[in-house]
Design a protein around this motif. Structure first.
Motif, PDB file in Angstrom:
ATOM      1  N   GLN A 148       0.838  -1.204   0.000  1.00 50.08           N
ATOM      2  CA  GLN A 148       0.000   0.000   0.000  1.00 50.08           C
ATOM      3  C   GLN A 148       0.871   1.252   0.000  1.00 50.08           C
ATOM      4  OE1 GLN A 148      -3.425  -0.200   2.773  1.00 50.08           O
ATOM      5  NE2 GLN A 148      -2.582  -2.204   3.314  1.00 50.08           N
ATOM      6  N   ALA A 149       0.648   2.103  -0.983  1.00 43.94           N
ATOM      7  CA  ALA A 149       1.452   3.324  -1.084  1.00 43.94           C
ATOM      8  C   ALA A 149       1.188   4.255   0.095  1.00 43.94           C
ATOM      9  CB  ALA A 149       1.145   4.036  -2.396  1.00 43.94           C
ATOM     10  N   GLU A 150      -0.068   4.433   0.468  1.00 42.94           N
ATOM     11  CA  GLU A 150      -0.438   5.322   1.575  1.00 42.94           C
ATOM     12  C   GLU A 150      -1.561   4.641   2.353  1.00 42.94           C
ATOM     13  OE1 GLU A 150      -0.462   9.430   3.423  1.00 42.94           O
ATOM     14  OE2 GLU A 150       0.834   8.658   1.872  1.00 42.94           O
ATOM     15  N   ASN A 173       6.973   7.744   7.690  1.00 43.76           N
ATOM     16  CA  ASN A 173       6.804   6.682   6.696  1.00 43.76           C
ATOM     17  C   ASN A 173       7.191   5.317   7.272  1.00 43.76           C
ATOM     18  OD1 ASN A 173       6.132   5.560   4.201  1.00 43.76           O
ATOM     19  ND2 ASN A 173       8.204   5.806   3.397  1.00 43.76           N
TER      20      ASN A 173
END
Length: 200
Positions: A148-150, A173
């Motif tokens: 998942q990118a975000e 992050n």
């Protein structure tokens, strides 16, 4: 409305409240709130503050400012700080710790903190929450989380029948998964205190 507009409106509202109060103590506290918002703005933290507010709205666990694999890494990082971040939270091997430091920065330490245990306990107040995703192994869950990118600030998942909280700390992050079973440590401490006559 942008975060800058919201900060200005909040300051105007606080300013009006300050004008209308008679109490010198309340005037001082309202001025403190106004200046805190200026501090965020003038130190280039407005977008970071906006992200923080999104995490608050998501009822996510409290933010951490750094994450480390070992205590030695965390201690080394702390040693590089001329002004240690007092009362900030960090993760060491995916366990919460709070930074305690003197005002002059000459003394500082990292102390285990039960913040996340309380957070998960609150989530379980009405029973186990439903899992948003289910996996057979930790490896499957890690692959899903990493893809998942975000990701959302927090997601309840199930791995091999056990509930976990998958948390994304967007400010650094960092992704971490916490078993709901960590709440048992909190219950064990309470039991020891009660048996020792110390109460909560």
């Amino acid at each position: 409305m942008t975060i800058f507009d919201q900060i200005l409106e909040a300051q105007e509202l606080l300013g009006k409240s300050r004008e209308n109060t008679q109490s010198p103590e309340e005037k001082k506290l309202l001025l403190l709130a106004i200046e805190a918002l200026w501090f965020v703005w003038r130190n280039g933290q407005s977008y970071e503050f906006e992200n923080y507010l999104e995490d608050v709205d998501a009822k996510a666990p409290h933010r951490v400012i750094a994450a480390f694999n070992t205590r030695d890494e965390a201690d080394a990082w702390l040693g590089t700080k001329p002004k240690p971040p007092d009362l900030a939270l960090v993760l060491i091997a995916d366990e919460y710790h709070v930074v305690l430091s003197s005002r002059d920065g000459t003394r500082c330490s990292l102390v285990p903190d039960p913040d996340l245990e309380y957070h998960i306990e609150g989530m379980m107040r009405d029973g186990l929450p439903p899992a948003g995703a289910t996996f057979n192994t930790r490896e499957e869950a890690d692959a899903w989380f990493s893809s998942q990118a975000e990701p959302p600030a927090q997601t309840v998942i199930q791995i091999g029948g056990e509930h976990y909280l998958a948390v994304y700390y967007r400010n650094i992050n960092h992704r971490a998964m916490f078993p709901f079973s960590i709440v048992e440590r909190l219950h064990a401490r309470r039991k020891r205190r009660t048996e020792g006559g110390l109460g909560e």
